[in-house]
Scaffold this active site. Structure first.
Site, short mmCIF file in Angstrom:
data_model
loop_
_atom_site.label_atom_id
_atom_site.label_comp_id
_atom_site.label_asym_id
_atom_site.label_seq_id
_atom_site.Cartn_x
_atom_site.Cartn_y
_atom_site.Cartn_z
N TYR A 31 0.85 -1.19 0.00
CA TYR A 31 0.00 0.00 0.00
C TYR A 31 0.89 1.24 0.00
CZ TYR A 31 -3.31 3.54 1.54
OH TYR A 31 -4.07 4.68 1.62
N GLU B 181 -3.69 7.45 -4.21
CA GLU B 181 -3.64 6.18 -3.48
C GLU B 181 -3.38 5.02 -4.43
OE1 GLU B 181 -7.31 4.41 -1.79
OE2 GLU B 181 -6.23 4.37 0.12
#
Ligand code: ADP
Ligand code: MG
Length: 276
Positions: free
Chosen positions: A119, A207
């Protein structure tokens, strides 16, 4: 302003960020020809809506099938069949709310051989008034859940605008992901490119979930969610053209015509105030 995954990936590609090859599809009849532009052997057909959680999402209509909003196909024909199933139907994910969102665009992308999922996100951190990186080894899943259950697995650090991103930040990203050697160098390079994209395009949030390590040792951005700072959009007419009004709230669109910062909320209580 938010944009679709395929638009975000095209932008990032322009900054030299590694993303898989892929093409958007707006009409079902184009799907097979679009899929044939990719060599396979795996094609990934992805619903384009302004919400995450598509992979685990469910369509309201039975005709759309029950394989979620992100599907792996083994041939261009199968990819086209998935496009026909999903197009025009309503996808409900943890982020859309119960009403869901209609899928009007799909993205057909080269399938990656995934070794690990990480991530990585960037945002403007109000506390430090700086651009921050948020990095975790726990990619591919809901980051809110990681934050709740295993907060120690999330690393955050901010960048001083006076220095911009440095080799030190790159090393911090690599270290947070547990990468060394060539992979650490790839992570460093990626951090520098993402930072440049973030600042130059006045992003509010970027993101990448998941950022992956492929079986042949490459870091690649498999998903990309980007939103821009609305107050800076006047500087980017090219980005403003990426706006998809069908994804936005009707009341917000109307308000934006008068330069009003109106944010629609759920519920039945009304408020009359001077702020946003
Ligand atoms: P969402 O976050 O909305 O569910 P993602 O783009 O993250 O959508 O896709 C969900 C999952 O599907 C990813 O975590 C990954 O495992 C898989 N996936 C997505 N794109 C690809 C791809 N190009 N190749 C292989 N797997 C993919
Ligand atoms: Mg994702």
């Amino acid at each position: 302003m938010n944009i679709h995954e395929y638009q975000a990936k095209a932008l990032l590609r322009g900054f030299g960020v590694p993303v898989p090859e892929g093409y958007p599809v707006l009409k079902a009849e184009d799907a097979e020809a679009v899929a044939r532009q990719l060599k396979g052997p795996v094609w990934v057909v992805k619903s384009q809506i302004h919400a995450g959680g598509r992979g685990k999402g469910k369509f309201k209509e039975a005709a759309a099938g029950d394989k979620g909003g992100v599907r792996l196909a083994r041939s261009p024909e199968e990819a086209a069949a998935f496009v026909r199933q999903m197009l025009g139907h309503t996808l409900v994910t943890v982020q859309t709310g119960p009403a869901g969102k209609q899928v009007n665009r799909l993205y057909i992308e080269d399938g990656s051989d995934i070794e690990r999922e990480f991530y990585l996100s960037m945002l403007v951190d109000r506390e430090t008034a700086r651009t921050a990186f948020v990095v975790s080894t726990e990619g591919g899943m809901d980051i809110e859940e990681v934050a709740h259950k295993t907060p120690e697995k999330i690393r955050t650090f901010s960048v001083d605008p006076a220095t911009g991103v440095t080799a030190e930040h790159g090393r911090a990203v690599a270290e947070a992901l547990g990468l060394s050697g060539d992979l650490a160098r790839q992570a460093q390079d990626l951090a520098a490119k993402l930072y440049r994209a973030f600042v130059e395009d006045d992003m509010a949030m970027l993101e990448i979930n998941p950022l992956i390590l492929t079986k042949d040792g490459q870091l690649r951005c498999l998903d990309a969610k980007v939103s821009f700072d609305d107050n800076a959009l006047y500087r980017h007419p090219d980005l403003f053209r990426l706006r998809d009004e069908t994804e936005e709230d009707e009341k917000e669109i109307e308000a934006s015509k008068y330069d009003l910062a109106y944010i629609a909320l759920d519920g039945t209580i009304g408020c009359m105030v001077n702020g946003a």
